[in-house]
Scaffold this motif. Structure first.
Motif, PDB file in Angstrom:
ATOM      1  N   ASP A  16      17.030  -1.369   4.273  1.00  0.00           N
ATOM      2  CA  ASP A  16      17.055  -2.553   5.115  1.00  0.00           C
ATOM      3  C   ASP A  16      15.660  -2.978   5.567  1.00  0.00           C
ATOM      4  OD1 ASP A  16      19.747  -2.510   4.825  1.00  0.00           O
ATOM      5  OD2 ASP A  16      20.129  -1.501   6.744  1.00  0.00           O
ATOM      6  N   LEU A  17      14.739  -2.048   5.590  1.00  0.00           N
ATOM      7  CA  LEU A  17      13.385  -2.383   6.021  1.00  0.00           C
ATOM      8  C   LEU A  17      12.507  -2.872   4.879  1.00  0.00           C
ATOM      9  CD1 LEU A  17      12.650   0.564   8.484  1.00  0.00           C
ATOM     10  CD2 LEU A  17      13.746  -1.626   8.924  1.00  0.00           C
ATOM     11  N   GLY A  18      13.032  -2.852   3.681  1.00  0.00           N
ATOM     12  CA  GLY A  18      12.212  -3.226   2.542  1.00  0.00           C
ATOM     13  C   GLY A  18      11.205  -2.174   2.163  1.00  0.00           C
ATOM     14  N   LEU A  19      11.414  -0.938   2.577  1.00  0.00           N
ATOM     15  CA  LEU A  19      10.469   0.146   2.303  1.00  0.00           C
ATOM     16  C   LEU A  19      11.021   1.172   1.338  1.00  0.00           C
ATOM     17  CD1 LEU A  19       9.205   0.768   5.950  1.00  0.00           C
ATOM     18  CD2 LEU A  19       8.174  -0.679   4.187  1.00  0.00           C
ATOM     19  N   ALA A  20      12.167   0.893   0.722  1.00  0.00           N
ATOM     20  CA  ALA A  20      12.753   1.845  -0.210  1.00  0.00           C
ATOM     21  C   ALA A  20      12.039   1.785  -1.556  1.00  0.00           C
ATOM     22  CB  ALA A  20      14.242   1.548  -0.400  1.00  0.00           C
ATOM     23  N   THR A  21      12.258   2.822  -2.358  1.00  0.00           N
ATOM     24  CA  THR A  21      11.651   2.893  -3.685  1.00  0.00           C
ATOM     25  C   THR A  21      12.325   1.888  -4.614  1.00  0.00           C
ATOM     26  OG1 THR A  21      11.255   5.240  -3.322  1.00  0.00           O
ATOM     27  CG2 THR A  21      11.050   4.425  -5.572  1.00  0.00           C
ATOM     28  N   THR A  22      11.545   1.061  -5.290  1.00  0.00           N
ATOM     29  CA  THR A  22      12.075   0.050  -6.206  1.00  0.00           C
ATOM     30  C   THR A  22      11.995   0.555  -7.634  1.00  0.00           C
ATOM     31  OG1 THR A  22       9.929  -1.033  -6.466  1.00  0.00           O
ATOM     32  CG2 THR A  22      11.317  -1.771  -4.636  1.00  0.00           C
ATOM     33  N   ILE A  23      12.646  -0.173  -8.529  1.00  0.00           N
ATOM     34  CA  ILE A  23      12.634   0.216  -9.941  1.00  0.00           C
ATOM     35  C   ILE A  23      11.229   0.120 -10.519  1.00  0.00           C
ATOM     36  CG2 ILE A  23      13.206  -2.127 -10.681  1.00  0.00           C
ATOM     37  CD1 ILE A  23      14.324   1.176 -12.343  1.00  0.00           C
ATOM     38  N   THR A  24      10.449  -0.836 -10.033  1.00  0.00           N
ATOM     39  CA  THR A  24       9.065  -0.953 -10.511  1.00  0.00           C
ATOM     40  C   THR A  24       8.249   0.260 -10.099  1.00  0.00           C
ATOM     41  OG1 THR A  24       9.206  -3.358 -10.373  1.00  0.00           O
ATOM     42  CG2 THR A  24       7.008  -2.390 -10.484  1.00  0.00           C
ATOM     43  N   GLU A  25       8.443   0.731  -8.864  1.00  0.00           N
ATOM     44  CA  GLU A  25       7.722   1.925  -8.422  1.00  0.00           C
ATOM     45  C   GLU A  25       8.134   3.150  -9.238  1.00  0.00           C
ATOM     46  OE1 GLU A  25       7.826   2.477  -4.175  1.00  0.00           O
ATOM     47  OE2 GLU A  25       8.111   0.328  -3.861  1.00  0.00           O
ATOM     48  N   ILE A  26       9.413   3.239  -9.582  1.00  0.00           N
ATOM     49  CA  ILE A  26       9.864   4.358 -10.413  1.00  0.00           C
ATOM     50  C   ILE A  26       9.188   4.308 -11.776  1.00  0.00           C
ATOM     51  CG2 ILE A  26      11.868   5.376 -11.559  1.00  0.00           C
ATOM     52  CD1 ILE A  26      11.738   5.902  -8.570  1.00  0.00           C
ATOM     53  N   GLU A  27       9.097   3.105 -12.343  1.00  0.00           N
ATOM     54  CA  GLU A  27       8.404   2.976 -13.634  1.00  0.00           C
ATOM     55  C   GLU A  27       6.964   3.456 -13.532  1.00  0.00           C
ATOM     56  OE1 GLU A  27      10.714  -0.953 -15.466  1.00  0.00           O
ATOM     57  OE2 GLU A  27       8.739  -1.150 -14.543  1.00  0.00           O
ATOM     58  N   GLU A  28       6.272   3.021 -12.491  1.00  0.00           N
ATOM     59  CA  GLU A  28       4.874   3.395 -12.350  1.00  0.00           C
ATOM     60  C   GLU A  28       4.718   4.879 -12.041  1.00  0.00           C
ATOM     61  OE1 GLU A  28       2.069   1.673 -12.905  1.00  0.00           O
ATOM     62  OE2 GLU A  28       3.399   0.143 -13.734  1.00  0.00           O
ATOM     63  N   SER A  29       5.718   5.480 -11.414  1.00  0.00           N
ATOM     64  CA  SER A  29       5.613   6.914 -11.137  1.00  0.00           C
ATOM     65  C   SER A  29       5.727   7.744 -12.408  1.00  0.00           C
ATOM     66  CB  SER A  29       6.710   7.331 -10.144  1.00  0.00           C
ATOM     67  OG  SER A  29       7.999   7.256 -10.754  1.00  0.00           O
ATOM     68  N   SER A  32       0.826  -1.206   0.000  1.00  0.00           N
ATOM     69  CA  SER A  32       0.000   0.000   0.000  1.00  0.00           C
ATOM     70  C   SER A  32       0.863   1.260   0.000  1.00  0.00           C
ATOM     71  CB  SER A  32      -0.931  -0.001   1.214  1.00  0.00           C
ATOM     72  OG  SER A  32      -0.181  -0.051   2.421  1.00  0.00           O
ATOM     73  N   LEU A  33       2.035   1.213   0.672  1.00  0.00           N
ATOM     74  CA  LEU A  33       2.950   2.354   0.635  1.00  0.00           C
ATOM     75  C   LEU A  33       3.426   2.626  -0.792  1.00  0.00           C
ATOM     76  CD1 LEU A  33       4.840   4.488   1.900  1.00  0.00           C
ATOM     77  CD2 LEU A  33       6.475   2.629   2.323  1.00  0.00           C
ATOM     78  N   ALA A  34       3.837   1.582  -1.485  1.00  0.00           N
ATOM     79  CA  ALA A  34       4.291   1.758  -2.866  1.00  0.00           C
ATOM     80  C   ALA A  34       3.153   2.229  -3.760  1.00  0.00           C
ATOM     81  CB  ALA A  34       4.861   0.434  -3.385  1.00  0.00           C
ATOM     82  N   PHE A  35       1.962   1.681  -3.570  1.00  0.00           N
ATOM     83  CA  PHE A  35       0.805   2.034  -4.402  1.00  0.00           C
ATOM     84  C   PHE A  35       0.455   3.514  -4.273  1.00  0.00           C
ATOM     85  CE2 PHE A  35      -3.872   2.452  -4.542  1.00  0.00           C
ATOM     86  CZ  PHE A  35      -4.088   2.100  -5.862  1.00  0.00           C
TER      87      PHE A  35
END
Length: 829
Positions: free
Chosen positions: A599-612, A547-550
């Protein structure tokens, strides 16, 4: 004999002695295994076949047959096996079994078995009545040729008996018809000796000539009955058409009225010809259909066979036009029979029932169409949401304007729908609320929504979105829509990010970018804080991460395309900055503060960058080994939505433990692009107009010249002189006109030598008649056969136009030149 179900389709009768007796213990074990398989899967047809076979061996098959028919009410082969087993035990009971199923199952195999039973155990009158009912119900079946042949054989037998009774000299005078084998006698001769002896001793089963006369009088069978049977049989597409037509011709001519016979035969001959032609097409499509298939629900193990069977039925139903030019009642009866027979093996296909109802609507039979849908829902598809909603809508729109009765029926249908569907089913509740809004107004709609939000098990976040959009689009109240969204967010804030995405879409649609930005930033921060708390407690919640990434993707898209530079920078750096602030609040040393929440797994991923970077259906794709996930296209989709379409028997949405994250704006854009976008290759601009070279003609110089000359004449009129374009000199036009049209045989001419000759030789302008009316490549200068034969010999000998030897073309050209020179000299003199 005892019927044994030996396979999923095949059915055959086996004598009692042919059954190999099994040890009692082995039979009991086998029956237990089959019962366990049936309990595990009530629609396991092979298990039912084995259990029925065991029950027949045990001699107590009635309870098992009844259970099987309760599970498979349209299985013609199970009904037939049940009746045949009862016939071996108690013929009256077999007749009762046939009476239970004949009118509701229009199966030719079932009716054939019933007629065979009647011919063995029923008097002549009942046999004829059964044939009448069978031809009325199944007369248009393309496999009904044997049925018509046997029925007409009985009628001809009655006709001849009556003729001989009325006129003893009828046979001598040629008034009798050629008789076929009596189907009743044929069936009784094939019976077992004991049964045959009982039939002979039973006077009720008499088939003498006196009995035929009596039955004809009771059933009022006369000349018109036989004529009508001939005409009906001759106009139906089946295998016995030729035989029936020959018999009909003999019948009409035997009456002695040649004018009437010629008139009637002339009227029905075209219908017979059309039926014969249609039979070939129908036979080609229907030959591979399994008419004894058992209808089962659409599940992964049964889907391939059911899909194949349904495709074959659809191919046959595509011929429902009117190739035989039948009258409207005849056409409706024929097509209705095909749909009913298809439903015997494909009863769990909602598409079949909808097509059937649509066909009845086209014929003006709206009540029958609604009854057809009700039958499908009540017997086979009680949880098919599409059909249930369709029935409710038909009740609501049955009368114009709606009456209190129709509205009450529709309200009851919606209430039954909510009671019967699995919980939750938000789409059912949404349609009920839409019905209330359409028919009862805004006040009752709002009351119904508030009541449903408090007590209905079908109320989910999608219902809140629907109510808010109704307030915004129908009643024009943005404030009311915002209040509904707020109610939903209070109830589903952390569990359903899709609800917030829908709210943000409404804010953006109303140009409230500030409100949309505030909602998204607040929700992103809340989920980041929740993720940090979960991590510090050594727990991981994938819902928080997803949900954070979304929500961050949607916020980044908003700022990237509609915000300024500072707002975009804040959105892109928000997660990292807020993460560092959270660490400072927890009094972490400045040197130990991590820059990003990797380390928490909450960083921005490449998939999120694509969707942004996404804009509607356009999104960049980074190089990766696995394909990127597709954007969701269905809001609030249930697990059933991910299944193959044909495997869904219910459209009810069910809540999963992990909610599906849906941004409806993105989903709609991607879905519309998939359905409507142009299939132009990537990298080629769709704005450049390119000609379709596949439809262009090859370049023909002579055609170009002729076409331009005609165009010039049409534009300038007949009085103006038209000139050919100078692209092709006149001498070359004349040369092209006299070149051979057939392919040149032998060695090809030397092009360089040809050009040298053309440059050195002056060819005088020689007119060629009707050049504009012929293509130079199809011009034929020699029409005489002898001249053509001489030219063929020269071509085969290798003497072409450019050959040094004298040729037909060279001589003809020289003759023309001499003629021109003579004309010029005459004018000069």
């Amino acid at each position: 004999g005892l019927p044994v179900l030996t396979g999923p389709v095949q059915l055959r009768a086996v004598a009692p002695k042919a059954l190999t007796p099994l040890p009692i213990q082995a039979a009991t074990v086998q029956a237990t295994v089959q019962e366990s398989a049936i309990e595990l899967d009530p629609y396991d047809v092979p298990a039912w076949d084995g259990r029925l076979a065991e029950a027949v061996r045990e001699g107590n098959a009635v309870p098992v047959f009844e259970r099987a028919l309760e599970r498979f009410p349209t299985a013609a082969r199970i009904w037939t096996a049940y009746a045949e087993w009862c016939e071996s035990q108690d013929p009256p009971r077999a007749l009762s079994v046939y009476k239970r199923c004949l009118q509701q199952i229009p199966s030719l195999e079932l009716w054939t078995a019933h007629l065979s039973f009647c011919k063995r155990h029923q008097p002549l009158e009942e046999v004829v009545r059964s044939y009448m009912r069978a031809t009325d119900l199944l007369g248009t079946d393309w496999r009904a040729g044997p049925l018509w042949a046997e029925y007409i054989a009985l009628l001809k037998r009655m006709y001849n008996v009556i003729q001989k009774k009325q006129n003893p000299d009828a046979e001598v005078s040629g008034k009798l018809l050629a008789e076929d084998a009596n189907p009743i006698e044929t069936a009784r001769r094939a019976a077992k000796p004991l049964l045959r002896k009982q039939i002979e001793e039973n006077k009720v089963l008499d088939i003498s000539e006196e009995e035929f006369v009596r039955v004809a009088e009771v059933l009022k069978i006369d000349l018109n009955t036989l004529r009508l049977a001939f005409q009906r049989a001759a106009c139906s597409a089946h295998s016995a058409l030729d035989k029936v037509w020959i018999g009909y011709e003999q019948f009409e001519k035997s009456l002695g009225n040649s004018q009437l016979a010629q008139k009637l035969l002339g009227e029905h001959m075209p219908r017979y010809v059309r039926a014969k032609a249609s039979f070939k097409d129908i036979q080609a499509l229907g030959a591979g259909i399994d008419n004894l298939a058992v209808s089962v629900p659409l599940r992964p193990q049964s889907l391939p066979a059911q899909e194949k069977l349904f495709d074959k039925w659809k191919s046959l139903l595509r011929l429902r036009g009117n190739p035989m030019r039948l009258s409207r009642p005849e056409l409706q009866a024929r097509v209705t029979l095909v749909y009913q027979q298809a439903a015997l093996g494909c009863a769990f296909h909602a598409e079949l029932w909808y097509d059937f109802a649509s066909w009845l609507d086209l014929g003006g039979q709206r009540e029958k169409a609604t009854a057809c849908l009700r039958q499908a829902v009540e017997r086979f598809l009680p949880q098919d949401l599409t059909l249930r909603l369709l029935i409710a809508h038909r009740c609501e729109l049955a009368e114009v304007p709606p009456t209190p009765t129709s509205l009450q029926m529709a309200a009851e249908e919606y209430q039954k729908l909510l009671d019967d569907m699995p919980k939750p089913c938000p789409l059912a509740l949404i349609n009920q609320l839409a019905f209330v809004r359409r028919q009862r107004g805004a006040s009752e709609f709002r009351d119904a929504f508030l009541e449903a939000s408090e007590s209905s098990p079908h109320c989910t976040w999608e219902v809140y979105v629907f109510a808010a959009l109704t307030e915004y689009h129908v009643y024009g109240s943005f404030d009311a829509a915002a209040r509904v969204f707020r109610l939903g967010l209070e109830r589903y804030r952390e569990r359903e990010p899709s609800l917030l995405a829908a709210y943000v879409n409404v804010l953006m649609g109303s140009n409230d970018l500030r409100g949309a930005r505030a909602e998204l930033s607040r929700e992103v921060l809340d989920r980041l804080q929740a993720g940090v708390r979960e991590r510090l407690q050594n727990r991981t919640d994938p819902i928080v991460r997803d949900s954070l990434a979304f929500l961050w993707q949607k916020w980044a898209r908003l700022e990237r395309y509609f915000g300024d530079a500072s707002a975009l920078r804040r959105a892109l750096e928000f997660r990292d900055e807020e993460y560092r602030n959270l660490q400072r609040d927890q009094e972490v040393d400045e040197e130990a503060i991590m820059e990003t929440p990797v380390d928490l797994g909450l960083a921005t991923t490449i998939t999120e960058i694509e969707e942004s970077f996404r804009f509607q259906h356009l999104a960049p794709r980074a190089a990766r080994s696995s394909p990127p996930p597709e954007p969701s296209s269905v809001a609030g989709a249930s697990p059933a939505a991910a299944q193959p379409p044909k495997a869904q028997t219910s459209a009810a949405a069910t809540q999963d433990s992990k909610p599906e994250l849906v941004d409806q704006a993105v989903a709609d854009a991607a879905d519309e692009h998939r359905r409507l976008a142009n299939a132009a290759p990537i990298g080629i601009s769709v704005h450049l107009v390119r000609p379709d070279v596949s439809k262009m003609l090859a370049f023909r110089p002579a055609l170009d010249v002729v076409g331009r000359k005609r165009m010039t004449e049409e534009r300038g009129g007949p009085g103006q002189e038209s000139h050919l374009p100078t692209t092709i000199p006149k001498c070359l036009q004349d040369l092209l006109a006299v070149l051979p049209s057939r392919p040149l045989k032998g060695a090809k001419p030397d092009v360089d030598y040809l050009l040298t000759v053309l440059q050195a030789v002056t060819i005088p302008p020689i007119p060629v008649n009707e050049l504009v009316d012929f293509r130079y490549d199809s011009l034929r200068l020699a029409k005489d056969e002898d001249v053509f034969a001489g030219r063929k010999d020269e071509m085969e000998a290798g003497a072409g136009f450019f050959s040094s030897r004298p040729s037909f073309y060279r001589e003809r050209l020289q003759a023309k030149r001499q003629k021109v020179v003579a004309e010029v000299q005459t004018k000069v003199e």
